[in-house]
Design a protein around this motif. Structure first.
Motif, PDB file in Angstrom:
ATOM      1  N   UNK A 125     -11.351  18.682   4.800  1.00  0.00           N
ATOM      2  CA  UNK A 125     -12.388  17.753   4.345  1.00  0.00           C
ATOM      3  C   UNK A 125     -11.836  16.914   3.207  1.00  0.00           C
ATOM      4  N   UNK A 126     -12.049  15.611   3.292  1.00  0.00           N
ATOM      5  CA  UNK A 126     -11.706  14.711   2.200  1.00  0.00           C
ATOM      6  C   UNK A 126     -10.236  14.696   1.862  1.00  0.00           C
ATOM      7  N   UNK A 127      -9.958  14.174   0.696  1.00  0.00           N
ATOM      8  CA  UNK A 127      -8.605  14.107   0.211  1.00  0.00           C
ATOM      9  C   UNK A 127      -7.823  12.894   0.666  1.00  0.00           C
ATOM     10  N   UNK A 128      -8.413  12.026   1.470  1.00  0.00           N
ATOM     11  CA  UNK A 128      -7.711  10.825   1.925  1.00  0.00           C
ATOM     12  C   UNK A 128      -7.555   9.839   0.768  1.00  0.00           C
ATOM     13  N   UNK A 129      -6.487   9.073   0.831  1.00  0.00           N
ATOM     14  CA  UNK A 129      -6.277   7.976  -0.097  1.00  0.00           C
ATOM     15  C   UNK A 129      -6.571   6.690   0.654  1.00  0.00           C
ATOM     16  N   UNK A 130      -7.334   5.804   0.038  1.00  0.00           N
ATOM     17  CA  UNK A 130      -7.644   4.503   0.621  1.00  0.00           C
ATOM     18  C   UNK A 130      -7.147   3.440  -0.349  1.00  0.00           C
ATOM     19  N   UNK A 131      -6.332   2.527   0.168  1.00  0.00           N
ATOM     20  CA  UNK A 131      -5.806   1.425  -0.636  1.00  0.00           C
ATOM     21  C   UNK A 131      -6.268   0.129   0.015  1.00  0.00           C
ATOM     22  N   UNK A 132      -6.966  -0.694  -0.754  1.00  0.00           N
ATOM     23  CA  UNK A 132      -7.426  -1.989  -0.250  1.00  0.00           C
ATOM     24  C   UNK A 132      -6.531  -3.085  -0.812  1.00  0.00           C
ATOM     25  N   UNK A 133      -6.039  -3.932   0.096  1.00  0.00           N
ATOM     26  CA  UNK A 133      -5.024  -4.916  -0.264  1.00  0.00           C
ATOM     27  C   UNK A 133      -5.458  -6.307   0.190  1.00  0.00           C
ATOM     28  N   UNK A 134      -5.261  -7.285  -0.688  1.00  0.00           N
ATOM     29  CA  UNK A 134      -5.535  -8.682  -0.368  1.00  0.00           C
ATOM     30  C   UNK A 134      -4.356  -9.228   0.440  1.00  0.00           C
ATOM     31  N   UNK A 135      -4.602  -9.725   1.664  1.00  0.00           N
ATOM     32  CA  UNK A 135      -3.493 -10.222   2.479  1.00  0.00           C
ATOM     33  C   UNK A 135      -2.861 -11.503   1.946  1.00  0.00           C
ATOM     34  N   UNK A 136      -3.565 -12.230   1.087  1.00  0.00           N
ATOM     35  CA  UNK A 136      -3.030 -13.487   0.567  1.00  0.00           C
ATOM     36  C   UNK A 136      -1.796 -13.301  -0.295  1.00  0.00           C
ATOM     37  N   UNK A 137      -1.819 -12.275  -1.146  1.00  0.00           N
ATOM     38  CA  UNK A 137      -0.686 -12.049  -2.052  1.00  0.00           C
ATOM     39  C   UNK A 137      -0.219 -10.589  -2.065  1.00  0.00           C
ATOM     40  N   UNK A 138      -0.762  -9.769  -1.162  1.00  0.00           N
ATOM     41  CA  UNK A 138      -0.421  -8.345  -1.036  1.00  0.00           C
ATOM     42  C   UNK A 138      -0.720  -7.564  -2.310  1.00  0.00           C
ATOM     43  N   UNK A 139      -1.698  -8.055  -3.092  1.00  0.00           N
ATOM     44  CA  UNK A 139      -2.076  -7.342  -4.314  1.00  0.00           C
ATOM     45  C   UNK A 139      -3.095  -6.244  -3.995  1.00  0.00           C
ATOM     46  N   UNK A 140      -2.981  -5.157  -4.722  1.00  0.00           N
ATOM     47  CA  UNK A 140      -3.897  -4.027  -4.563  1.00  0.00           C
ATOM     48  C   UNK A 140      -5.208  -4.401  -5.262  1.00  0.00           C
ATOM     49  N   UNK A 141      -6.314  -4.320  -4.529  1.00  0.00           N
ATOM     50  CA  UNK A 141      -7.618  -4.645  -5.099  1.00  0.00           C
ATOM     51  C   UNK A 141      -8.395  -3.392  -5.515  1.00  0.00           C
ATOM     52  N   UNK A 142      -8.197  -2.309  -4.770  1.00  0.00           N
ATOM     53  CA  UNK A 142      -8.937  -1.088  -5.086  1.00  0.00           C
ATOM     54  C   UNK A 142      -8.205   0.104  -4.495  1.00  0.00           C
ATOM     55  N   UNK A 143      -8.250   1.223  -5.219  1.00  0.00           N
ATOM     56  CA  UNK A 143      -7.682   2.479  -4.743  1.00  0.00           C
ATOM     57  C   UNK A 143      -8.775   3.531  -4.848  1.00  0.00           C
ATOM     58  N   UNK A 144      -9.024   4.236  -3.745  1.00  0.00           N
ATOM     59  CA  UNK A 144     -10.064   5.261  -3.697  1.00  0.00           C
ATOM     60  C   UNK A 144      -9.488   6.568  -3.176  1.00  0.00           C
ATOM     61  N   UNK A 145      -9.937   7.684  -3.748  1.00  0.00           N
ATOM     62  CA  UNK A 145      -9.579   9.015  -3.239  1.00  0.00           C
ATOM     63  C   UNK A 145     -10.794   9.610  -2.584  1.00  0.00           C
ATOM     64  N   UNK A 146     -10.618  10.184  -1.400  1.00  0.00           N
ATOM     65  CA  UNK A 146     -11.705  10.906  -0.748  1.00  0.00           C
ATOM     66  C   UNK A 146     -11.949  12.229  -1.453  1.00  0.00           C
ATOM     67  N   UNK A 147     -13.098  12.827  -1.149  1.00  0.00           N
ATOM     68  CA  UNK A 147     -13.417  14.095  -1.795  1.00  0.00           C
ATOM     69  C   UNK A 147     -13.415  15.216  -0.811  1.00  0.00           C
ATOM     70  N   UNK A 200       0.834  -1.213   0.000  1.00  0.00           N
ATOM     71  CA  UNK A 200       0.000   0.000   0.000  1.00  0.00           C
ATOM     72  C   UNK A 200       0.862   1.254   0.000  1.00  0.00           C
ATOM     73  N   UNK A 201       1.949   1.266   0.777  1.00  0.00           N
ATOM     74  CA  UNK A 201       2.836   2.434   0.808  1.00  0.00           C
ATOM     75  C   UNK A 201       3.441   2.698  -0.567  1.00  0.00           C
ATOM     76  N   UNK A 202       3.832   1.631  -1.257  1.00  0.00           N
ATOM     77  CA  UNK A 202       4.405   1.793  -2.598  1.00  0.00           C
ATOM     78  C   UNK A 202       3.400   2.466  -3.521  1.00  0.00           C
TER      79      UNK A 202
END
Length: 89
Positions: free
Chosen positions: A67-89, A25-27
């Protein structure tokens, strides 16, 4: 500063999984221009396809009045693959 981890720490499946997940996620966050050391980072889990994903949230450390502007990274723990990236508003 590098630290040598004890064998019992390396046998903790959740700790090792989370270390891989946060590194992945940091990468991605750095690739998207987020200053990771200057971010307030929160980590949660949520259900996904019968399993769980780690949700890593990067927000400003000085968040009062922002307000907003956060980055959200969702990661699968099985293989550390990125599943979704979201930006807050």
């Amino acid at each position: 500063m590098a630290a040598t981890l004890a064998a019992d720490v390396l046998q903790d499946e959740i700790a090792v999984s989370l270390a891989r997940v946060i590194a992945s996620a940091n990468k991605r966050a750095r690739e998207l221009g987020v200053d990771v050391p200057q971010s307030l980072i929160t980590i949660t889990q949520h259900p996904w396809n019968g399993g769980l994903l780690w949700r890593i949230n990067y927000g400003p450390k000085d968040y009062v009045g922002r307000h907003g502007g956060d980055l959200i990274v969702e990661v699968d723990p099985g293989d550390a693959s990125i599943k979704r990236v979201l930006w807050g508003q």
